[in-house]
Design a protein around this motif. Structure first.
Motif, PDB file in Angstrom:
ATOM      1  N   CYS A  40       0.791  -1.403  -0.065  1.00  0.00           N
ATOM      2  CA  CYS A  40       0.091  -0.170   0.049  1.00  0.00           C
ATOM      3  C   CYS A  40       1.009   1.231   0.043  1.00  0.00           C
ATOM      4  CB  CYS A  40      -0.959   0.033   1.275  1.00  0.00           C
ATOM      5  SG  CYS A  40      -2.357  -1.196   1.082  1.00  0.00           S
ATOM      6  N   ARG A  43       2.397   1.632  -3.360  1.00  0.00           N
ATOM      7  CA  ARG A  43       1.062   2.317  -4.365  1.00  0.00           C
ATOM      8  C   ARG A  43       1.084   3.891  -4.081  1.00  0.00           C
ATOM      9  NH1 ARG A  43      -3.168  -2.807  -3.927  1.00  0.00           N
ATOM     10  NH2 ARG A  43      -2.078  -4.056  -5.325  1.00  0.00           N
ATOM     11  N   THR A  44       0.881   4.067  -2.895  1.00  0.00           N
ATOM     12  CA  THR A  44       0.941   5.523  -2.631  1.00  0.00           C
ATOM     13  C   THR A  44       1.872   6.567  -3.180  1.00  0.00           C
ATOM     14  OG1 THR A  44      -0.261   4.620  -0.619  1.00  0.00           O
ATOM     15  CG2 THR A  44       0.465   6.997  -0.706  1.00  0.00           C
ATOM     16  N   ARG A  45       3.137   6.006  -2.844  1.00  0.00           N
ATOM     17  CA  ARG A  45       4.284   6.695  -3.443  1.00  0.00           C
ATOM     18  C   ARG A  45       4.316   6.686  -4.767  1.00  0.00           C
ATOM     19  NH1 ARG A  45       6.928   3.688   1.003  1.00  0.00           N
ATOM     20  NH2 ARG A  45       7.574   5.041   2.840  1.00  0.00           N
ATOM     21  N   LEU A  46       3.861   5.797  -5.398  1.00  0.00           N
ATOM     22  CA  LEU A  46       3.978   5.837  -7.023  1.00  0.00           C
ATOM     23  C   LEU A  46       2.822   6.748  -7.683  1.00  0.00           C
ATOM     24  CD1 LEU A  46       4.985   4.583  -9.653  1.00  0.00           C
ATOM     25  CD2 LEU A  46       3.330   2.600  -9.342  1.00  0.00           C
ATOM     26  N   ARG A  47       1.584   6.734  -6.890  1.00  0.00           N
ATOM     27  CA  ARG A  47       0.619   7.692  -7.351  1.00  0.00           C
ATOM     28  C   ARG A  47       1.090   8.898  -6.981  1.00  0.00           C
ATOM     29  NH1 ARG A  47      -3.137   3.957  -4.943  1.00  0.00           N
ATOM     30  NH2 ARG A  47      -2.844   4.893  -3.033  1.00  0.00           N
ATOM     31  N   ARG A  48       1.653   9.562  -5.934  1.00  0.00           N
ATOM     32  CA  ARG A  48       2.165  10.624  -6.015  1.00  0.00           C
ATOM     33  C   ARG A  48       3.311  10.962  -6.923  1.00  0.00           C
ATOM     34  NH1 ARG A  48       5.115  10.179  -0.555  1.00  0.00           N
ATOM     35  NH2 ARG A  48       2.888  10.155   0.237  1.00  0.00           N
ATOM     36  N   ALA A  50       3.570   9.806  -9.830  1.00  0.00           N
ATOM     37  CA  ALA A  50       3.151   9.520 -11.218  1.00  0.00           C
ATOM     38  C   ALA A  50       3.289  10.732 -12.098  1.00  0.00           C
ATOM     39  CB  ALA A  50       1.491   8.801 -11.300  1.00  0.00           C
ATOM     40  N   TRP A 150      12.060   9.009 -10.388  1.00  0.00           N
ATOM     41  CA  TRP A 150      11.378   8.660  -9.299  1.00  0.00           C
ATOM     42  C   TRP A 150      12.175   9.035  -7.869  1.00  0.00           C
ATOM     43  CZ3 TRP A 150       8.607   3.451  -8.127  1.00  0.00           C
ATOM     44  CH2 TRP A 150       7.517   3.360  -6.720  1.00  0.00           C
TER      45      TRP A 150
END
Length: 408
Positions: A40, A43-48, A50, A150
């Protein structure tokens, strides 16, 4: 009364007195929750990140499109430029045949000057993937470039928030020699290790910081800059409070660089083997005398200097100015050590002059003052600056690949 009348019709609640222990393994449940939490968080870091990754990809695609159109006009192929020329050819040769056993006397001919991690990855991945080693090497560089972007975003976001981080990532993508990020070179892989190592230091993940710095030291000679950033920060931290993790990070960070340099010495049978190889590539340390001579030559003595050399010279001068601004802004110590050592290596070398803009490509913290300034500027100015940087990067990247006759 039947014999079943006194029996409960359903099992007692799990927490009821006398209930049997649950059959679920507690440690398994804990590890599952930990994995779920980690996923989770990822995913949060990846969405941030993106939007920054999309912006990075857009810059690279615009540059690639411009290069393709220019190359088509010149009836020139794009693939060899990206995957098989200059340093890429050296790395592919190492992946195919390994390292030489002798020092020799020929200049610019000993492959022990090239650090081993990237060609080892190419060799290992080529066994598992279709296509040629050149295809594999280019794919590794492209994937590493997104990991690097990233990491650049993560450092910027940690220090100054989302807007500055997005601009920092864009500026790193739009550097004049940014095309190298999508070539069969080590700059993307090195920047990925360095950026995430710096992020790990800033967030107190010391073992990660030391490990990633050590990997950067197996990727490029300038990996010692990432190692210095971790080790110096760790040793200063130990003065305040002792921690085995911090001490381990300080020792681990330079291990990769020293391991390869030591291995070359053993292979050649002399303690200064790696430095002897570098001398055959004209890379002597002269404290910056050659750099100053070439800067004076390009800007003052030569009436018609090569356009690419003008760009390299201006990049070096601007980098020094940006470092001074970063120090004035009191950037965190790990960033200042990393970019400071990187600048010392690049500016203090007496070696070839023209690749030095590329050598500074991993020094993304130098761009922080520009990102901060743009974040505070008006939307109109910011849009004009972003557009100019994008077009300039596309032009210089294509010029470097198709007009400049030597390596990037």
């Amino acid at each position: 009364m039947s014999s079943t009348a006194s029996r409960p019709t359903s099992p007692p609640p799990r927490n009821a007195p006398g209930a049997f222990p649950a059959t679920t393994n507690t440690s398994t449940g804990t590890s599952t929750r930990a994995r779920t939490g980690t996923l989770c968080a990822f995913r949060t870091r990846l969405r941030r990140a993106a939007p920054a990754l999309l912006a990075y990809g857009a810059v690279r695609l615009v540059s690639l499109l411009f290069l393709t159109l220019w190359a088509h006009h010149q009836h020139h192929g794009v693939w060899p430029v990206l995957a098989t020329q200059w340093d890429a050819d050296w790395y592919l040769g190492i992946a195919q045949h390994g390292y030489t056993h002798h020092l020799g006397t020929r200049y610019d001919a000993n492959n022990l000057a090239f650090f081993p991690l990237y060609p080892l990855l190419v060799k290992a991945a080529a066994v598992l993937t279709p296509g040629t080693r050149a295809t594999t090497g280019l794919a590794i560089s492209i994937v590493a470039s997104f990991l690097a972007a990233w990491g650049v975003f993560a450092v910027g976001h940690h220090l100054h928030g989302r807007r500055v981080a997005l601009l920092l990532t864009f500026l790193w993508a739009a550097l004049p020699v940014g095309l190298v990020q999508w070539m069969g070179y080590t700059e993307s892989l090195f920047t990925a290790f360095a950026a995430w190592s710096l992020y790990a230091v800033l967030t107190g993940r010391w073992l990660w910081a030391g490990t990633l710095a050590s990997l950067s030291g197996l990727t490029r000679p300038t990996g010692i800059a990432a190692a210095a950033a971790v080790t110096v920060t760790a040793l200063l931290s130990l003065r305040q409070r002792f921690s085995p993790r911090v001490l381990a990070a300080a020792a681990l960070a330079p291990a990769g660089w020293f391991a390869y340099v030591g291995w070359v010495g053993v292979r050649l049978g002399r303690w200064d083997g790696y430095f002897a190889v570098q001398r055959l590539w004209h890379n002597d340390w002269d404290g910056g005398a050659e750099t100053l001579r070439r800067v004076r030559e390009v800007l003052a003595d030569d009436s018609r200097p090569e356009l690419f050399l003008v760009m390299v010279t201006l990049t070096l001068i601007v980098s020094v100015v940006l470092y001074a601004l970063g120090a004035w802004d009191r950037q965190p110590l790990p960033l200042l050590v990393f970019t400071g050592v990187l600048l010392l290596i690049v500016l203090g070398s007496g070696g070839v002059y023209f690749p030095r803009a590329r050598f500074l490509l991993p020094g993304f913290p130098l761009l922080l003052p520009l990102a901060l300034h743009l974040s505070r500027a008006s939307p109109r100015f910011r849009a004009l600056a972003v557009t100019a940087a994008l077009l300039s990067s596309a032009y210089w990247s294509a010029y470097m690949a198709l007009v400049w006759p030597s390596a990037p």
